[in-house]
Design an enzyme around this catalytic site. Structure first.
Site, PDB file in Angstrom:
ATOM      1  N   CYS A  96     -52.017 -84.007  -4.832  1.00 16.68           N
ATOM      2  CA  CYS A  96     -52.206 -82.910  -3.882  1.00 16.68           C
ATOM      3  C   CYS A  96     -53.665 -82.478  -3.840  1.00 16.68           C
ATOM      4  O   CYS A  96     -54.135 -81.966  -2.820  1.00 16.68           O
ATOM      5  CB  CYS A  96     -51.304 -81.729  -4.237  1.00 16.68           C
ATOM      6  SG  CYS A  96     -51.628 -81.013  -5.873  1.00 16.68           S
ATOM      7  N   HIS A 112     -50.538 -76.412  -7.696  1.00 11.35           N
ATOM      8  CA  HIS A 112     -50.406 -77.207  -6.477  1.00 11.35           C
ATOM      9  C   HIS A 112     -51.456 -76.749  -5.472  1.00 11.35           C
ATOM     10  O   HIS A 112     -51.704 -75.544  -5.305  1.00 11.35           O
ATOM     11  CB  HIS A 112     -49.002 -77.036  -5.890  1.00 11.35           C
ATOM     12  CG  HIS A 112     -48.755 -77.866  -4.666  1.00 11.35           C
ATOM     13  ND1 HIS A 112     -48.806 -79.243  -4.664  1.00 11.35           N
ATOM     14  CD2 HIS A 112     -48.483 -77.489  -3.380  1.00 11.35           C
ATOM     15  CE1 HIS A 112     -48.556 -79.692  -3.437  1.00 11.35           C
ATOM     16  NE2 HIS A 112     -48.358 -78.646  -2.646  1.00 11.35           N
TER      17      HIS A 112
END
Length: 448
Positions: free
Chosen positions: A13, A383
């Site tokens: 990510c 994230h």
């Protein structure tokens, strides 16, 4: 109005969010196109013969809808493969940082540019000055192949800027030569919050350029003055004084990447993440932080001296103000503060808000927000997601879309500007714009 998502290859990510942010910067994509013009951009060639710039260009063009793709989800593993060929050890199964990857990309692009041949024979310089002569018609007197000298190899990427470091002696006010250092992004620490006021991007920028005292520095001017008043024959020791060091932005880039440092340390030495919100706006004025050449004292003393035409907001006759000079008097409302201005001024179509700036104080160094990278989680796991603008319509490539997107790997949805401005930013991507058409001639004269 949506764009393709990116497949998460494990813990990628960090890469996906950065690519989405870079794909929203048209100036960077245009520079890559010029940079790779002499390459054969064939993606079918073996990986060991691929260039980072070519691979990156194909990905960013696909993410900005400039290349037709039938896939809703793209695979960016080719970028990791090329970076490994450049000797970068990047694992897709470990936690990585998007800001660190940004510097890996910019430094690798600079290495790729510097590897290109830019030296030719002195006897052939006159031939290079004649544009009507094609490359095939130029012959080298050394009977060797004449390497092509392309102008794009001399250009820096649009994130390249320069910092100025100014040192002034507090005792004799002698100024040392200005030192220039390059930067690809501005890493801003978040200062401690004062009272209950919200933290703004201006606070971080002012803290970045705030002056500091440097003690026990040898001052050549003080030593020279001391030698003049000392009797002949006596040895003179170097005079050590306190200097005031000031950072400014000597050259502002076309694309500005701002990194908000959210890493802090506890009293026990363990890393902590700072979660506080830093207010930022869709438009960013950088005039106050731009370095200006000081005006000679003789010129300052001239009577009836009119202000310089190149004086900008946050400057006096073209000379930079100290951070304390830009603070507003009590009870007055600032004309423009980055992160503290009413967001209602910027909720329209994404065009430049003329009403936000009086005619006499329109900023010269004005930037528009293009993307925001946000990190959710703590220092050990988390994230990355990206807010970015939707690509401009093909019929009007020079326009800027007012539609924002929220992207988390392969998930893409529409978002509002208010949602973007409310996020806890980690990376901010801005592109420079001109406030008014009449500033174009001014910019051409005062360009970095």
């Amino acid at each position: 109005g949506l764009v393709p998502g990116l497949l998460n290859l494990g813990n990628t990510c960090f890469m996906n969010s950065l690519l989405q942010g870079l794909s929203s910067c048209p100036s960077f994509i245009k520079w890559l196109e010029e940079f790779t013009a002499q390459y054969k951009t064939d993606q079918k060639q073996p990986a060991e013969h691929r260039y980072l710039s070519v691979t990156l260009l194909h990905l960013l063009r696909a993410l900005s809808s400039q290349e037709v793709t039938e896939d809703d989800i793209l695979d960016a593993s080719c970028l990791l493969e090329v970076l490994r060929l450049y000797r970068w050890q990047i694992s897709s199964f470990e936690e990585q940082d998007a800001h660190e990857l940004f510097h890996v990309l910019t430094s690798s692009l600079e290495d790729e540019r510097d590897r290109q041949p830019r030296v030719t024979h002195l006897f052939d310089v006159h031939a290079l000055e004649q544009p009507e002569i094609t490359q095939k018609q130029i012959s080298c007197r050394t009977r060797g192949s004449l390497p092509s000298v392309s102008s794009q190899w001399k250009l820096q990427h649009p994130f390249h800027g320069r910092l100025t470091s100014n040192m002034v002696c507090k005792h004799c006010e002698h100024q040392s030569p200005v030192r220039y250092d390059t930067f690809d992004s501005l890493s801003l620490s978040i200062p401690a919050a004062a009272w209950v006021r919200p933290m703004t991007l201006d606070h971080c920028l002012h803290h970045f350029i705030s002056s500091e005292s440097v003690k026990d520095v040898v001052c050549d001017n003080c030593t020279k003055i001391q030698a003049e008043v000392t009797l002949n024959g006596q040895s003179i020791e170097n005079q050590r004084t306190t200097f005031v060091k000031q950072l400014k932005l000597g050259k502002l880039p076309q694309c500005l990447c701002i990194h908000l440092q959210r890493l802090s340390w506890s009293n026990q030495g363990t890393p902590l993440k700072r979660h506080e919100h830093v207010q930022f706006n869709e438009f960013l004025s950088m005039d106050v932080y731009k370095y200006r050449l000081p005006v000679p004292k003789a010129r300052q003393a001239e009577p009836n001296q009119k202000p310089s035409q190149e004086a900008t907001p946050g400057t006096k006759d073209g000379t930079a103000l100290k951070p304390s000079d830009t603070e507003q008097p009590p009870g007055t409302k600032p004309l423009f503060m980055n992160g503290a201005c009413s967001s209602s001024l910027f909720m329209s179509s994404g065009t430049f808000p003329l009403a936000a700036f009086p005619e006499c104080s329109s900023p010269v160094y004005l930037y528009r927000l293009m993307a925001v990278v946000v990190h959710h989680g703590d220092m050990h796991s988390g994230h990355f997601v990206t807010y970015r603008r939707s690509p401009a319509p093909p019929r009007s490539p020079l326009s800027v879309s007012s539609q924002w997107l929220w992207i988390s790997d392969d998930t893409v949805r529409k978002a509002s500007l208010q949602e973007v401005l409310s996020s806890s930013a980690y990376l901010l991507f801005y592109e420079r714009v001109r406030s008014r058409p009449q500033h174009q001639s001014l910019q051409s004269r005062a360009e970095e």
